[in-house]
Write a protein that holds these residues in place. Structure first.
Motif, mmCIF file in Angstrom:
data_model
loop_
_atom_site.group_PDB
_atom_site.id
_atom_site.type_symbol
_atom_site.label_atom_id
_atom_site.label_comp_id
_atom_site.label_asym_id
_atom_site.label_seq_id
_atom_site.Cartn_x
_atom_site.Cartn_y
_atom_site.Cartn_z
ATOM 1 N N ILE A 19 -12.825 4.027 2.476
ATOM 2 C CA ILE A 19 -12.842 2.565 2.532
ATOM 3 C C ILE A 19 -12.354 2.060 3.893
ATOM 4 O O ILE A 19 -12.906 1.120 4.458
ATOM 5 N N ASN A 20 -11.332 2.709 4.435
ATOM 6 C CA ASN A 20 -10.816 2.284 5.735
ATOM 7 C C ASN A 20 -11.865 2.445 6.835
ATOM 8 O O ASN A 20 -11.953 1.624 7.749
ATOM 9 N N ALA A 21 -12.656 3.508 6.773
ATOM 10 C CA ALA A 21 -13.683 3.731 7.789
ATOM 11 C C ALA A 21 -14.770 2.668 7.735
ATOM 12 O O ALA A 21 -15.298 2.243 8.766
ATOM 13 N N VAL A 22 -15.095 2.214 6.523
ATOM 14 C CA VAL A 22 -16.174 1.244 6.356
ATOM 15 C C VAL A 22 -15.674 -0.187 6.505
ATOM 16 O O VAL A 22 -16.304 -1.021 7.151
ATOM 17 N N VAL A 23 -14.529 -0.501 5.931
ATOM 18 C CA VAL A 23 -14.033 -1.871 5.903
ATOM 19 C C VAL A 23 -12.555 -1.949 6.288
ATOM 20 O O VAL A 23 -12.156 -2.605 7.240
ATOM 21 N N GLY A 24 -11.716 -1.286 5.527
ATOM 22 C CA GLY A 24 -10.269 -1.442 5.576
ATOM 23 C C GLY A 24 -9.771 -1.676 4.161
ATOM 24 O O GLY A 24 -10.555 -1.729 3.219
ATOM 25 N N SER A 25 -8.491 -1.778 3.981
ATOM 26 C CA SER A 25 -7.856 -2.027 2.676
ATOM 27 C C SER A 25 -7.665 -0.779 1.836
ATOM 28 O O SER A 25 -7.390 -0.869 0.638
ATOM 29 N N GLY A 26 -7.784 0.396 2.441
ATOM 30 C CA GLY A 26 -7.571 1.624 1.689
ATOM 31 C C GLY A 26 -6.173 1.732 1.111
ATOM 32 O O GLY A 26 -5.972 2.379 0.077
ATOM 33 N N SER A 27 -5.206 1.073 1.753
ATOM 34 C CA SER A 27 -3.824 1.106 1.245
ATOM 35 C C SER A 27 -3.710 0.501 -0.148
ATOM 36 O O SER A 27 -2.747 0.781 -0.870
ATOM 37 N N LEU A 28 -4.660 -0.348 -0.516
ATOM 38 C CA LEU A 28 -4.623 -0.935 -1.853
ATOM 39 C C LEU A 28 -4.919 0.099 -2.933
ATOM 40 O O LEU A 28 -4.739 -0.173 -4.118
ATOM 41 N N ILE A 29 -5.370 1.292 -2.527
ATOM 42 C CA ILE A 29 -5.554 2.402 -3.468
ATOM 43 C C ILE A 29 -4.346 3.326 -3.425
ATOM 44 O O ILE A 29 -3.753 3.652 -4.463
ATOM 45 N N THR A 30 -3.963 3.750 -2.238
ATOM 46 C CA THR A 30 -2.925 4.772 -2.117
ATOM 47 C C THR A 30 -1.520 4.238 -2.395
ATOM 48 O O THR A 30 -0.715 4.916 -3.032
ATOM 49 N N PHE A 31 -1.211 3.033 -1.885
ATOM 50 C CA PHE A 31 0.126 2.494 -2.086
ATOM 51 C C PHE A 31 0.461 2.320 -3.571
ATOM 52 O O PHE A 31 1.507 2.801 -4.029
#
Length: 251
Positions: A19-31
Motif C-alpha cells: 500500500i505504501n508503494a502505491v499510495v501510502g497509509s500502510g501504517s494503518l495496517i501494521t500499527f
C-alpha cells in the motif's frame, strides 16, 4: 511474540509495504496489528516506523524508471523531508499523542481534495508554474517539510499528503509524482528510524517481522502500482485517504 503473532505481523507488513508503494497509509495496517497483540502504542509506533524502512526502499526502487530526471528536485525536497521528520520524531517522544488527533484528519482531507482536483488545478496554475521554480519553489519545500513533520510523528497517510502537495505544485504525471513520493517517504522513515534507534524504546521482534513483510510488499506494490492508470490511481488514493480519516477519527 508467539509464532501466530509473528505470522500476523509479517502479513500486515506485506500489506503495508504494498500500500505504501502505491499510495501510502500502510501504517494503518501494521500499527493496529502491533497494538492488538499487546505492544504499547508509542513502542508500536516507533517499531512500526523502523520496520517499514526496508519496504520504503523497495517501493522507491521499483519506481526507478519514473524517477529519471528528478534527482535535483529530490535532493532539494529531501532536505525538507529529513528536517521535518527529525522534528516530528522529537515531537512523538516529547508531546501528548492527542495533539495531532484533530489536525491530522483535516490535513488528510485537504490532501484528498488536492488529489481529486489535481488535473484542473494544474490547468489553472499552468502559467504560474511555468514562471516558478521547476522544483516547486519555497512553498513546495515548506509543504514537504510539513509532511515530513507529520511522517516523523506518526506516518499513516503521509503518502496521501505528499501526493496531494506534489501533484498540486509540479507539472508532472501522477506516476512520476508517486515515484517522488516514495523517495521522500523513504527519507522521512529512515530519518525517524535513525532517531528512534538512539532515543526510543523498541520492540525488535516487531521490527524484524514488519521489515520482512514490508520488503516483499514494497516490491509487489511497485510492480502493480506502475501499471495502474492515473484516474484509477487517483481514485485509490482518495479512498485510502477517506479510510485513513475514518480510522483516525473513530479508531
Amino acid at each position: 511474540m508467539t509464532p501466530l503473532e509473528v505470522v500476523a505481523v509479517v502479513a500486515a507488513g506485506i500489506g503495508a509495504g504494498a500500500i505504501n508503494a502505491v499510495v501510502g497509509s500502510g501504517s494503518l495496517i501494521t500499527f493496529p496489528t502491533l497494538v492488538a497483540i499487546g505492544v504499547p502504542p508509542v513502542v508500536a509506533n516507533v517499531s512500526n516506523n523502523i520496520g517499514l524502512v526496508p519496504g520504503s526502499f523497495t517501493g522507491a526502487y521499483g519506481y526507478r524508471a519514473e524517477l529519471k530526471g528528478q534527482r535535483d528536485r529530490l535532493v532539494r525536497l529531501g532536505v525538507g523531508s529529513l528536517l521535518g521528520s527529525a522534528l516530528g520524531g522529537l515531537l512523538l517522544i516529547n508531546l501528548d499523542p492527542g495533539v495531532f488527533q484533530v489536525v491530522v484528519p483535516v490535513l488528510i482531507g485537504v490532501a484528498c481534495v488536492l488529489v481529486v482536483i489535481q488535473p484542473q488545478l494544474n490547468r489553472w496554475t499552468a502559467g504560474w508554474r511555468e514562471k516558478a521554480h521547476p522544483n516547486g519553489g519555497p512553498w513546495l519545500w515548506l509543504g514537504v517539510f510539513g509532511a515530513g513533520v507529520y511522517g516523523g510523528y506518526f506516518g499513516a497517510a503521509q503518502g496521501v499528503l505528499l501526493i496531494g502537495i506534489l501533484g498540486a505544485m509540479l507539472s508532472e504525471g501522477l506516476q512520476r509524482v508517486n515515484a517522488a513520493k516514495n523517495v521522500l517517504s523513504l527519507i522521512v522513515n529512515f530519518t525517524a528510524a535513525a532517531l528512534f534507534i538512539v532515543i526510543a524504546e523498541i520492540d525488535w521482534w516487531a521490527v524484524l517481522a514488519i521489515a520482512v513483510g514490508s520488503t516483499i510488499g514494497g516490491f509487489l506494490g511497485a510492480k502493480i502500482g506502475r501499471k495502474i492508470p492515473a484516474p484509477v490511481l487517483r481514485g485509490i488514493i482518495v479512498c485510502v485517504g477517506i479510510l485513513a480519516i475514518i480510522k483516525l477519527v473513530f479508531g
